[in-house]
Design a protein around this motif. Structure first.
Motif, PDB file in Angstrom:
ATOM      1  N   ARG A 120     183.164  25.083  45.263  1.00  0.00           N
ATOM      2  CA  ARG A 120     182.843  24.801  44.015  1.00  0.00           C
ATOM      3  C   ARG A 120     181.485  24.527  44.468  1.00  0.00           C
ATOM      4  O   ARG A 120     180.659  24.032  45.635  1.00  0.00           O
ATOM      5  CB  ARG A 120     182.829  23.355  43.601  1.00  0.00           C
ATOM      6  CG  ARG A 120     184.123  23.285  42.795  1.00  0.00           C
ATOM      7  CD  ARG A 120     185.232  21.917  42.919  1.00  0.00           C
ATOM      8  NE  ARG A 120     184.594  21.001  41.705  1.00  0.00           N
ATOM      9  CZ  ARG A 120     184.550  21.123  40.593  1.00  0.00           C
ATOM     10  NH1 ARG A 120     185.095  22.043  39.637  1.00  0.00           N
ATOM     11  NH2 ARG A 120     184.111  20.318  39.875  1.00  0.00           N
ATOM     12  N   ILE A 136     177.806  14.751  43.852  1.00  0.00           N
ATOM     13  CA  ILE A 136     179.136  13.765  44.946  1.00  0.00           C
ATOM     14  C   ILE A 136     179.734  14.116  44.015  1.00  0.00           C
ATOM     15  O   ILE A 136     181.000  13.852  44.335  1.00  0.00           O
ATOM     16  CB  ILE A 136     178.419  12.577  44.737  1.00  0.00           C
ATOM     17  CG1 ILE A 136     177.010  12.326  45.738  1.00  0.00           C
ATOM     18  CG2 ILE A 136     179.491  11.187  45.497  1.00  0.00           C
ATOM     19  CD1 ILE A 136     176.695  10.893  45.830  1.00  0.00           C
ATOM     20  N   GLN A 137     179.783  13.451  42.997  1.00  0.00           N
ATOM     21  CA  GLN A 137     181.279  13.364  41.655  1.00  0.00           C
ATOM     22  C   GLN A 137     181.796  14.410  41.310  1.00  0.00           C
ATOM     23  O   GLN A 137     183.006  14.825  41.583  1.00  0.00           O
ATOM     24  CB  GLN A 137     180.307  12.844  39.705  1.00  0.00           C
ATOM     25  CG  GLN A 137     179.813  11.486  40.105  1.00  0.00           C
ATOM     26  CD  GLN A 137     179.851  11.295  38.318  1.00  0.00           C
ATOM     27  OE1 GLN A 137     179.387  11.800  37.738  1.00  0.00           O
ATOM     28  NE2 GLN A 137     178.774  10.133  38.411  1.00  0.00           N
ATOM     29  N   GLU A 138     180.892  16.168  41.641  1.00  0.00           N
ATOM     30  CA  GLU A 138     181.338  17.084  41.671  1.00  0.00           C
ATOM     31  C   GLU A 138     182.189  17.469  42.248  1.00  0.00           C
ATOM     32  O   GLU A 138     182.884  18.429  43.047  1.00  0.00           O
ATOM     33  CB  GLU A 138     180.538  18.280  40.920  1.00  0.00           C
ATOM     34  CG  GLU A 138     180.448  18.238  39.412  1.00  0.00           C
ATOM     35  CD  GLU A 138     181.567  18.343  37.933  1.00  0.00           C
ATOM     36  OE1 GLU A 138     182.544  19.115  38.840  1.00  0.00           O
ATOM     37  OE2 GLU A 138     180.754  17.721  37.063  1.00  0.00           O
ATOM     38  N   ASP A 139     182.172  17.912  43.592  1.00  0.00           N
ATOM     39  CA  ASP A 139     182.078  17.660  45.367  1.00  0.00           C
ATOM     40  C   ASP A 139     182.241  18.997  44.970  1.00  0.00           C
ATOM     41  O   ASP A 139     183.647  19.265  45.341  1.00  0.00           O
ATOM     42  CB  ASP A 139     183.867  16.755  45.052  1.00  0.00           C
ATOM     43  CG  ASP A 139     184.910  17.314  46.732  1.00  0.00           C
ATOM     44  OD1 ASP A 139     183.261  17.432  47.582  1.00  0.00           O
ATOM     45  OD2 ASP A 139     185.477  17.230  46.316  1.00  0.00           O
ATOM     46  N   SER A 144     182.092   7.027  43.935  1.00  0.00           N
ATOM     47  CA  SER A 144     182.408   7.820  43.360  1.00  0.00           C
ATOM     48  C   SER A 144     183.363   8.989  44.548  1.00  0.00           C
ATOM     49  O   SER A 144     183.964  10.131  43.824  1.00  0.00           O
ATOM     50  CB  SER A 144     180.829   7.946  42.836  1.00  0.00           C
ATOM     51  OG  SER A 144     180.703   7.311  42.298  1.00  0.00           O
ATOM     52  N   ARG A 145     182.082   8.805  45.833  1.00  0.00           N
ATOM     53  CA  ARG A 145     182.749  10.415  46.482  1.00  0.00           C
ATOM     54  C   ARG A 145     183.796   9.776  46.780  1.00  0.00           C
ATOM     55  O   ARG A 145     184.894  11.466  46.796  1.00  0.00           O
ATOM     56  CB  ARG A 145     182.105   9.882  48.084  1.00  0.00           C
ATOM     57  CG  ARG A 145     181.756  10.682  49.483  1.00  0.00           C
ATOM     58  CD  ARG A 145     180.977  11.404  49.405  1.00  0.00           C
ATOM     59  NE  ARG A 145     181.213  12.758  49.334  1.00  0.00           N
ATOM     60  CZ  ARG A 145     180.553  13.659  50.024  1.00  0.00           C
ATOM     61  NH1 ARG A 145     180.130  13.110  51.460  1.00  0.00           N
ATOM     62  NH2 ARG A 145     180.468  14.873  50.371  1.00  0.00           N
ATOM     63  N   ALA A 157     186.451  11.701  43.798  1.00  0.00           N
ATOM     64  CA  ALA A 157     185.565  13.253  44.008  1.00  0.00           C
ATOM     65  C   ALA A 157     186.233  14.007  43.972  1.00  0.00           C
ATOM     66  O   ALA A 157     186.770  14.713  44.471  1.00  0.00           O
ATOM     67  CB  ALA A 157     184.248  12.856  43.513  1.00  0.00           C
ATOM     68  N   LYS A 158     186.810  13.570  46.011  1.00  0.00           N
ATOM     69  CA  LYS A 158     187.395  13.618  46.976  1.00  0.00           C
ATOM     70  C   LYS A 158     188.450  13.957  46.587  1.00  0.00           C
ATOM     71  O   LYS A 158     189.375  15.194  47.134  1.00  0.00           O
ATOM     72  CB  LYS A 158     187.452  13.421  49.322  1.00  0.00           C
ATOM     73  CG  LYS A 158     185.592  13.417  49.212  1.00  0.00           C
ATOM     74  CD  LYS A 158     185.606  14.810  49.672  1.00  0.00           C
ATOM     75  CE  LYS A 158     184.677  14.745  50.407  1.00  0.00           C
ATOM     76  NZ  LYS A 158     184.144  16.403  50.558  1.00  0.00           N
ATOM     77  N   SER A 180     189.250  16.705  44.205  1.00  0.00           N
ATOM     78  CA  SER A 180     189.552  17.996  44.818  1.00  0.00           C
ATOM     79  C   SER A 180     190.846  18.166  45.349  1.00  0.00           C
ATOM     80  O   SER A 180     191.538  19.295  45.500  1.00  0.00           O
ATOM     81  CB  SER A 180     188.376  17.495  45.532  1.00  0.00           C
ATOM     82  OG  SER A 180     187.495  18.283  45.286  1.00  0.00           O
ATOM     83  N   PHE A 224     181.150   8.369  35.812  1.00  0.00           N
ATOM     84  CA  PHE A 224     181.798   9.415  36.581  1.00  0.00           C
ATOM     85  C   PHE A 224     182.037  10.283  35.853  1.00  0.00           C
ATOM     86  O   PHE A 224     182.957   9.980  35.137  1.00  0.00           O
ATOM     87  CB  PHE A 224     182.651   8.116  37.167  1.00  0.00           C
ATOM     88  CG  PHE A 224     183.230  10.225  38.544  1.00  0.00           C
ATOM     89  CD1 PHE A 224     183.597   9.698  39.604  1.00  0.00           C
ATOM     90  CD2 PHE A 224     184.249  10.698  37.538  1.00  0.00           C
ATOM     91  CE1 PHE A 224     183.523  11.121  40.690  1.00  0.00           C
ATOM     92  CE2 PHE A 224     184.877  11.411  38.706  1.00  0.00           C
ATOM     93  CZ  PHE A 224     184.809  11.691  40.136  1.00  0.00           C
ATOM     94  N   ARG A 261     183.678  14.356  35.647  1.00  0.00           N
ATOM     95  CA  ARG A 261     183.892  15.938  36.346  1.00  0.00           C
ATOM     96  C   ARG A 261     184.235  16.712  35.574  1.00  0.00           C
ATOM     97  O   ARG A 261     184.974  16.603  34.363  1.00  0.00           O
ATOM     98  CB  ARG A 261     185.133  15.324  36.728  1.00  0.00           C
ATOM     99  CG  ARG A 261     185.720  16.146  38.342  1.00  0.00           C
ATOM    100  CD  ARG A 261     184.862  16.503  39.099  1.00  0.00           C
ATOM    101  NE  ARG A 261     185.873  17.502  40.014  1.00  0.00           N
ATOM    102  CZ  ARG A 261     186.074  16.878  41.228  1.00  0.00           C
ATOM    103  NH1 ARG A 261     185.607  15.556  42.365  1.00  0.00           N
ATOM    104  NH2 ARG A 261     186.425  18.015  42.152  1.00  0.00           N
TER     105      ARG A 261
END
Lengths: 130, 292
Positions: A6, A52-55, B3-4, B7-8, B11, B91, B93
């Motif tokens: 990504r 960061i939010q979308e990693d 957030s990190r 987000a992780k 994923s 947040f 995504r």
């Protein structure tokens, strides 16, 4: 299934020339990458928060305004502050030769100027995150 | 909120490395936005989201865009959300939806995750939907179907599919021609459904100019009250539909490989005049054994 790559492509600052960014976004998509395209006129904070939010593994900044030094420094500073300095940053655009060395010194992984082959940029980014 | 970390975790769910608690606790209010391509879903999401974000509500946003055949995708819904990227309580995504149904299959899991992490409102936007992308209705509390004037005549509105999943209808871009006609067609559609305990409101908006947004928010909150009051009842039917979708999804995944091979053989048979379409279908269906 291999892990998804990504990346985020964004245009920081006041510069409306987004053709390059869109062409690169399409090239990455066509090579199987998930591209989050966030559009024009963004602040470094918006870009870093989105990354960061979308990693994402990579942020691609497109700058044609001449403000690349300032904008890149700000993005890198915010990444450090938010403990996300492991996200790679690459830059594309019109960057004078003398600035490229300095950008790489402060942490930009690569600079792609006019005449770059799209394939090379895509390959570079894919290798970067392997 | 970190957030990190969130987000992780998302994923990991996306890469099939992690399964999260898959039942809702219904502490959050989940709002779904769906509708055809180009009616202004993302702009509407932005306006609704900004309202809640400004009120200090902890807000999660899930944006679905389609993915290409090769696995790549161009996720551009975030362009409309730029201003929300500086809020600490928001947040966002983006997801690539390669599965049918209009939302990525993992959307439900992500909703559960965000709810568990204390998000109060969760907004989820589907890909541009046609008439069959109705999966979103099973995973949200309040389902908003967005339309615009001039999409087609009244018959179009009567067709089943996304029109049947609406808790609220929005006619966006209400400043263009024929808005009144679209409105009246929808009214007719809603009235024809007979008496139900929730009367589906129809809201006119011009999202880009922030017109009609306050009225829409009002209806969203009204529906939330209705939903929470009738939770036990609605929960059951949503769960039934959701399980139906997810189980079929898993079964499809299991038989897909087998099926491709059988289809190849059938194509050869039909081309060589050894079989016809109906025969081939029967043969394939007989051959697939549903052992797990």
């Amino acid at each position: 299934m291999s892990k998804k790559i990504r990346i985020l492509i964004a245009k920081p600052g006041l510069d409306g020339h987004d053709r390059g960014a869109k062409v690169m976004a399409n090239a990455f998509r066509d090579s199987g990458v998930e591209v989050i395209y966030t559009g024009l006129r963004q602040t470094p904070l918006q870009i870093v928060n989105a990354a960061i939010q979308e990693d994402v593994l990579v942020i691609g900044l497109s700058v044609l305004s001449g403000a690349h030094m300032h904008l890149c420094k700000e993005v890198l500073k915010l990444l450090k502050e938010k403990k996300a300095f492991d996200i790679n940053v690459v830059v594309g655009g019109i960057i004078p030769e003398k600035d490229i060395k300095e950008l790489k010194r402060i942490g930009i992984k690569s600079v792609f100027g006019p005449g770059t082959f799209m394939k090379d940029a895509v390959e570079f980014v894919k290798k970067l995150v392997k | 909120m970190n957030s990190r970390e969130i987000a992780k975790t998302i994923s990991k769910i996306e890469n099939n490395e992690l399964k999260v608690n898959s039942t809702r606790n219904y502490n959050a209010h989940v709002i779904g936005i769906t509708g055809p391509l180009g009616v202004g879903k993302s702009t509407l999401v932005f306006q609704i989201a900004k309202h809640y974000a400004d009120a200090g509500i902890k807000l999660g946003i899930i944006l679905n865009d389609p993915s290409s055949e090769n696995g790549g995708s161009f996720l551009g819904d975030r362009i409309r959300m730029q201003k929300l990227c500086e809020y600490d309580n928001v947040f966002i995504r983006s997801l690539s939806a390669k599965d049918s149904g209009g939302v990525a299959k993992i959307s439900g899991e992500i909703i559960n995750l965000l709810e568990e992490k204390g998000f109060e409102k969760i907004i989820i936007e589907s890909v541009g939907a046609g008439q069959s992308e109705i999966e979103i209705a099973n995973i949200v509390d309040t389902c908003i179907v967005v339309l615009m004037p001039g999409l087609g005549d009244e018959i179009q509105a009567l067709k089943s599919g996304i029109n049947e999943i609406a808790d609220i209808f929005v006619v966006n871009k209400a400043d263009i021609n024929q808005a009144e006609r679209t409105l009246r067609e929808l009214e007719m559609l809603v009235n024809m459904r007979g008496k139900t305990s929730w009367k589906i409101p129809i809201v006119k908006t011009i999202a880009i100019k922030h017109k009609g947004i306050n009225e829409l928010i009002e209806k969203i909150e009204l529906h939330n009250d209705y939903f929470k009051k009738n939770l036990t009842q609605i929960k059951k039917s949503k769960l039934r539909n959701e399980l139906n979708y997810l189980i079929k999804y898993e079964i499809n995944k299991k038989i897909d490989k087998k099926l491709n091979k059988l289809i190849e053989t059938s194509v050869q048979d039909i081309i060589n005049n050894n079989s016809d379409v109906n025969n081939a279908i029967n043969k394939v269906v007989d051959k697939i054994k549903f052992e797990s």
